[in-house]
Design a protein around this motif. Structure first.
Motif, PDB file in Angstrom:
ATOM      1  N   HIS A   3     -11.880   0.297   0.909  1.00  0.00           N
ATOM      2  CA  HIS A   3     -10.711  -0.894   0.760  1.00  0.00           C
ATOM      3  C   HIS A   3     -11.153  -1.395  -0.616  1.00  0.00           C
ATOM      4  O   HIS A   3     -12.148  -2.075  -0.710  1.00  0.00           O
ATOM      5  N   TYR A   4     -10.280  -1.348  -1.513  1.00  0.00           N
ATOM      6  CA  TYR A   4     -10.432  -2.121  -2.738  1.00  0.00           C
ATOM      7  C   TYR A   4      -9.644  -3.391  -2.623  1.00  0.00           C
ATOM      8  O   TYR A   4      -8.346  -3.412  -2.490  1.00  0.00           O
ATOM      9  N   ALA A   5     -10.184  -4.503  -3.177  1.00  0.00           N
ATOM     10  CA  ALA A   5      -9.328  -5.854  -2.855  1.00  0.00           C
ATOM     11  C   ALA A   5      -9.538  -6.577  -4.160  1.00  0.00           C
ATOM     12  O   ALA A   5     -10.587  -6.663  -4.993  1.00  0.00           O
ATOM     13  N   PRO A   6      -8.180  -7.323  -4.430  1.00  0.00           N
ATOM     14  CA  PRO A   6      -8.333  -8.187  -5.587  1.00  0.00           C
ATOM     15  C   PRO A   6      -9.466  -9.331  -5.230  1.00  0.00           C
ATOM     16  O   PRO A   6      -9.445  -9.762  -4.327  1.00  0.00           O
ATOM     17  N   LYS A   7     -10.018 -10.077  -6.569  1.00  0.00           N
ATOM     18  CA  LYS A   7     -10.959 -10.829  -6.168  1.00  0.00           C
ATOM     19  C   LYS A   7     -10.211 -12.441  -6.056  1.00  0.00           C
ATOM     20  O   LYS A   7     -10.843 -13.263  -5.480  1.00  0.00           O
ATOM     21  N   ALA A   8      -9.005 -12.421  -6.568  1.00  0.00           N
ATOM     22  CA  ALA A   8      -8.286 -13.562  -6.343  1.00  0.00           C
ATOM     23  C   ALA A   8      -7.762 -14.020  -4.911  1.00  0.00           C
ATOM     24  O   ALA A   8      -7.636 -12.827  -4.238  1.00  0.00           O
ATOM     25  N   ALA A   9      -7.435 -15.009  -4.491  1.00  0.00           N
ATOM     26  CA  ALA A   9      -7.064 -15.447  -3.082  1.00  0.00           C
ATOM     27  C   ALA A   9      -5.507 -15.192  -3.256  1.00  0.00           C
ATOM     28  O   ALA A   9      -4.938 -15.480  -4.392  1.00  0.00           O
ATOM     29  N   GLY A  10      -4.857 -15.004  -2.122  1.00  0.00           N
ATOM     30  CA  GLY A  10      -3.522 -14.743  -2.167  1.00  0.00           C
ATOM     31  C   GLY A  10      -2.985 -13.713  -1.380  1.00  0.00           C
ATOM     32  O   GLY A  10      -3.720 -12.917  -0.616  1.00  0.00           O
ATOM     33  N   SER A  11      -1.834 -13.299  -1.013  1.00  0.00           N
ATOM     34  CA  SER A  11      -1.219 -12.176  -0.374  1.00  0.00           C
ATOM     35  C   SER A  11      -0.838 -11.157  -1.454  1.00  0.00           C
ATOM     36  O   SER A  11      -0.008 -11.391  -2.435  1.00  0.00           O
ATOM     37  N   PHE A  12      -1.250  -9.790  -1.306  1.00  0.00           N
ATOM     38  CA  PHE A  12      -0.950  -8.808  -2.006  1.00  0.00           C
ATOM     39  C   PHE A  12      -0.594  -7.711  -1.080  1.00  0.00           C
ATOM     40  O   PHE A  12      -0.828  -7.347  -0.040  1.00  0.00           O
ATOM     41  N   PRO A  13       0.234  -6.790  -1.930  1.00  0.00           N
ATOM     42  CA  PRO A  13       0.770  -5.508  -1.266  1.00  0.00           C
ATOM     43  C   PRO A  13      -0.336  -4.597  -1.238  1.00  0.00           C
ATOM     44  O   PRO A  13      -1.447  -4.791  -1.818  1.00  0.00           O
ATOM     45  N   THR A  14      -0.188  -3.344  -0.460  1.00  0.00           N
ATOM     46  CA  THR A  14      -1.303  -2.411  -0.302  1.00  0.00           C
ATOM     47  C   THR A  14      -0.451  -1.201  -0.893  1.00  0.00           C
ATOM     48  O   THR A  14       0.476  -0.621  -0.622  1.00  0.00           O
ATOM     49  N   VAL A  15      -1.469  -0.196  -1.533  1.00  0.00           N
ATOM     50  CA  VAL A  15      -1.521   1.122  -2.090  1.00  0.00           C
ATOM     51  C   VAL A  15      -2.270   1.847  -1.206  1.00  0.00           C
ATOM     52  O   VAL A  15      -3.464   1.781  -1.093  1.00  0.00           O
TER      53      VAL A  15
ATOM     54  N   ALA B 167      -6.342  -2.247  -8.009  1.00  0.00           N
ATOM     55  CA  ALA B 167      -6.520  -3.499  -7.488  1.00  0.00           C
ATOM     56  C   ALA B 167      -7.053  -4.697  -8.383  1.00  0.00           C
ATOM     57  O   ALA B 167      -6.606  -5.858  -8.040  1.00  0.00           O
ATOM     58  N   GLU B 168      -7.191  -4.307  -9.470  1.00  0.00           N
ATOM     59  CA  GLU B 168      -7.502  -5.396 -10.599  1.00  0.00           C
ATOM     60  C   GLU B 168      -6.127  -5.939 -10.967  1.00  0.00           C
ATOM     61  O   GLU B 168      -6.056  -7.124 -11.796  1.00  0.00           O
ATOM     62  N   ARG B 169      -4.822  -5.276 -10.822  1.00  0.00           N
ATOM     63  CA  ARG B 169      -3.575  -5.765 -10.946  1.00  0.00           C
ATOM     64  C   ARG B 169      -2.980  -6.247  -9.748  1.00  0.00           C
ATOM     65  O   ARG B 169      -1.612  -6.783  -9.923  1.00  0.00           O
ATOM     66  N   GLY B 170      -3.887  -6.747  -8.612  1.00  0.00           N
ATOM     67  CA  GLY B 170      -3.164  -7.594  -7.610  1.00  0.00           C
ATOM     68  C   GLY B 170      -2.790  -6.557  -6.497  1.00  0.00           C
ATOM     69  O   GLY B 170      -1.752  -7.187  -5.782  1.00  0.00           O
ATOM     70  N   TYR B 171      -3.262  -5.757  -6.103  1.00  0.00           N
ATOM     71  CA  TYR B 171      -3.024  -4.630  -4.959  1.00  0.00           C
ATOM     72  C   TYR B 171      -4.201  -4.593  -4.029  1.00  0.00           C
ATOM     73  O   TYR B 171      -5.360  -4.405  -4.638  1.00  0.00           O
ATOM     74  N   HIS B 172      -4.104  -4.452  -2.759  1.00  0.00           N
ATOM     75  CA  HIS B 172      -5.050  -3.983  -1.685  1.00  0.00           C
ATOM     76  C   HIS B 172      -4.897  -2.529  -2.036  1.00  0.00           C
ATOM     77  O   HIS B 172      -3.771  -1.968  -2.174  1.00  0.00           O
TER      78      HIS B 172
ATOM     79  N   LYS C 185      -2.354  -3.530  11.102  1.00  0.00           N
ATOM     80  CA  LYS C 185      -3.026  -4.400  11.958  1.00  0.00           C
ATOM     81  C   LYS C 185      -4.168  -5.321  11.269  1.00  0.00           C
ATOM     82  O   LYS C 185      -4.941  -5.975  11.852  1.00  0.00           O
ATOM     83  N   GLN C 186      -4.358  -4.669   9.777  1.00  0.00           N
ATOM     84  CA  GLN C 186      -5.408  -5.686   9.303  1.00  0.00           C
ATOM     85  C   GLN C 186      -4.920  -6.959   8.708  1.00  0.00           C
ATOM     86  O   GLN C 186      -3.720  -7.094   8.619  1.00  0.00           O
ATOM     87  N   PRO C 187      -5.889  -7.818   8.799  1.00  0.00           N
ATOM     88  CA  PRO C 187      -5.394  -9.327   8.704  1.00  0.00           C
ATOM     89  C   PRO C 187      -4.978  -9.572   7.245  1.00  0.00           C
ATOM     90  O   PRO C 187      -4.027 -10.542   6.951  1.00  0.00           O
ATOM     91  N   TRP C 188      -5.269  -8.949   6.151  1.00  0.00           N
ATOM     92  CA  TRP C 188      -4.824  -9.061   4.842  1.00  0.00           C
ATOM     93  C   TRP C 188      -3.664  -8.146   4.226  1.00  0.00           C
ATOM     94  O   TRP C 188      -3.130  -8.388   3.359  1.00  0.00           O
ATOM     95  N   PHE C 189      -2.986  -7.254   5.420  1.00  0.00           N
ATOM     96  CA  PHE C 189      -1.715  -6.703   5.019  1.00  0.00           C
ATOM     97  C   PHE C 189      -0.497  -7.441   5.201  1.00  0.00           C
ATOM     98  O   PHE C 189      -0.587  -8.231   6.246  1.00  0.00           O
TER      99      PHE C 189
END
Length: 529
Positions: free
Chosen positions: A11-23, A52-57, A92-96
């Motif tokens: 799981h690669y995630a953006p460092k910034a806080a917020g809601s992001f789409p998933t690829v 991920a660095e452009r704002g995607y899980h 089911k993931q909280p970040w999705f």
């Protein structure tokens, strides 16, 4: 997975806080460092970091039985079920945030179609590159067997499994020793084909033998792995990206047409690439970023205005169109005595041409739609054209540019001394210096009761030379090659009618190609006015 098998997943995630789409990227070639410099290292980790660095899980998952994922790898079998289970886990993931996209080339693209057939929750966009929704037509193209692509891939997957966990130095030595290529070249010439895997890999490869021995598209083996029927029902926007020299091009264009027929609006991009060419992979990552920004984030600023973008070879430029193929005039270029090729009218009288095809010395494939990263794509075909088992038909130098975009066909009137034989065709661009560069090609496999029998006993056959987009420049010439094979892209026809997998006897074919008023053999080109 529901059966208790664990698939290793990053799981690669953006460092910034917020809601992001998933690829989601599912791959049999290694998630990242586990692959080292193996089959797929750049296919997963590098794109995952860029997304991920452009704002995607980004979820990168190793396929069942590959590298550290548990289970047994069986090509094309588990991708639908495992993909659906993974999509359910993501949901089911909280970040999705409820928005999902899929990305990937080749087998990774097939995995997308397997997943999309079940319409997972939140699927909003797909980026399918150099892939199709089924694999039978790649494994058994034109009634032959795709020996180069299937055996090379099988050998690579076998070595991947065998070398996993070995020290990096040992893996590098294996990869760059050159022994695997030598073994593969020896295997291409081995009979029976059922045993070629032992020459290539030192031991049987079960899935190679399964692919080889299931020869009919209607076989339950292939039906269970075929997702073509589900393509039309896919609601998510789809961007299809292919290459003019890619062996998945035919299947990719068929998926495009299926989406169009169902009222969808797929995006199509075709570049001048062969399968796995790095430039194509980089282009696919860039296009994927724009595609996902538009459909997963609602930012369509970088989307192009027209749905089709093609690279026109010869012109060296990209062309944006409303559809593929675009409107074109079918221009017939007739074969003439003495190796001529001319438009408008067939010759009234013309002596036929003859050549001998010997499967013990098969006409080779030179460039074109191969899996090999060296030797695929456009190459100088003069060494091939110098062979006595290749006929060439060439136009005079063009007085003005000629642009061809779309499917290319060949109608031949032929006769063979054997009931079992092949005829192939290839379109080339001949430069003023004599360099003859291949553009597209195709083959037809004949057996009793195939072909359209003519009153004199000859056969009329049609050969699909695939599609291209090319500008023949003023002063250049068009050339058509006619032969009876392109080994090992297509398995050679032994001429005896023995089963594909177990045949060993060979017979020489004496071939005749007619071109006169009663036998108007012609190359049919989609000419753009």
């Amino acid at each position: 997975m529901p059966d208790g098998i664990h698939l290793l997943t990053d799981h690669y995630a953006p460092k910034a806080a917020g809601s992001f789409p998933t690829v989601l990227i599912r791959t049999p070639y290694g998630r990242g460092q586990e692959a080292g410099l193996g089959n797929g290292y750049p296919l997963a980790e590098m794109p995952a970091q860029r997304f991920a660095e452009r704002g995607y899980h980004v979820i990168v998952q190793g396929a069942r039985g590959c590298y550290d994922s548990e289970g047994e790898f069986s090509p094309h079998v588990h991708e639908a079920a495992d993909g659906h289970a993974t999509a359910g886990w993501i949901a089911k993931q909280p970040w999705f945030n409820g928005i999902l996209g899929t990305w990937g080339p080749s087998y990774l693209g097939y995995m997308q179609w397997a997943l999309a057939a079940g319409a997972p929750p939140g699927l909003q966009a797909m980026m399918v590159m150099v892939a199709s929704s089924e694999n039978w037509t790649v494994s058994h193209p034109d009634g032959a067997f795709g020996l180069e692509t299937r055996l090379r891939w099988s050998q690579g997957m076998h070595i991947q499994k065998k070398m996993h966990g070995r020290p990096l130095g040992e893996r590098l030595a294996q990869r760059f020793s050159g022994d695997t290529e030598q073994d593969l070249q020896a295997a291409f010439g081995h009979l029976p084909l059922l045993e070629a895997d032992t020459v290539a890999a030192g031991e049987p490869i079960p899935f190679y033998r399964e692919i080889l021995t299931h020869e009919q598209a209607s076989d339950p083996f292939w039906v269970a792995r075929d997702h073509r029927q589900a393509v039309a029902g896919v609601q998510a926007p789809v961007h299809l990206m292919g290459g003019w020299y890619d062996y998945y091009l035919r299947g990719l264009l068929r998926d495009y047409q299926a989406l169009r027929a169902a009222g969808r609006q797929p995006i199509l991009t075709i570049g001048p690439w062969y399968h796995g060419q790095p430039a194509g992979m980089v282009h696919g990552l860039r296009e994927g970023l724009a595609w996902f920004d538009a459909h997963l984030k609602g930012d369509g600023g970088r989307l192009r205005q027209k749905p089709v973008r093609l690279y026109v070879m010869g012109a060296g430029e990209w062309r944006d169109l409303d559809e593929f193929p675009p409107p074109a005039r079918p221009a017939r270029y007739y074969l003439h005595e003495g190796g001529g090729l001319a438009p408008d009218l067939p010759p009234a009288t013309s002596s036929p041409d003859h050549y001998r095809y010997d499967p013990a010395d098969p006409t080779p494939a030179l460039g074109g739609a191969l899996l090999a990263l060296r030797g695929a794509g456009p190459v100088d075909n003069r060494p091939l054209e110098a062979r006595p088992d290749v006929l060439c038909y060439t136009t005079p130098p063009l007085s003005q540019d000629l642009e061809v975009i779309g499917p290319v066909r060949l109608e031949l009137y032929v006769r063979s001394s054997l009931d079992y034989t092949d005829f192939s065709g290839r379109l080339c661009d001949v430069a003023p210096d004599g360099c003859s560069t291949n553009l597209c090609d195709g083959l037809v496999r004949l057996e009793p009761a195939t072909g359209e029998v003519q009153p004199d006993g000859s056969l009329r056959v049609e050969i699909d030379l695939w599609a291209t987009a090319h500008r023949f420049r003023q002063g250049h010439r068009l050339r058509l090659q006619v032969a009876s094979g392109a080994h090992p892209r297509w398995s050679r026809n032994l001429g005896t009618g023995e089963p594909l997998a177990t045949g060993v006897r060979m017979a020489v074919a004496d071939q005749t190609v007619y071109h006169d008023g009663d036998h108007p053999s012609a190359l049919i080109l989609p000419v753009i006015e």
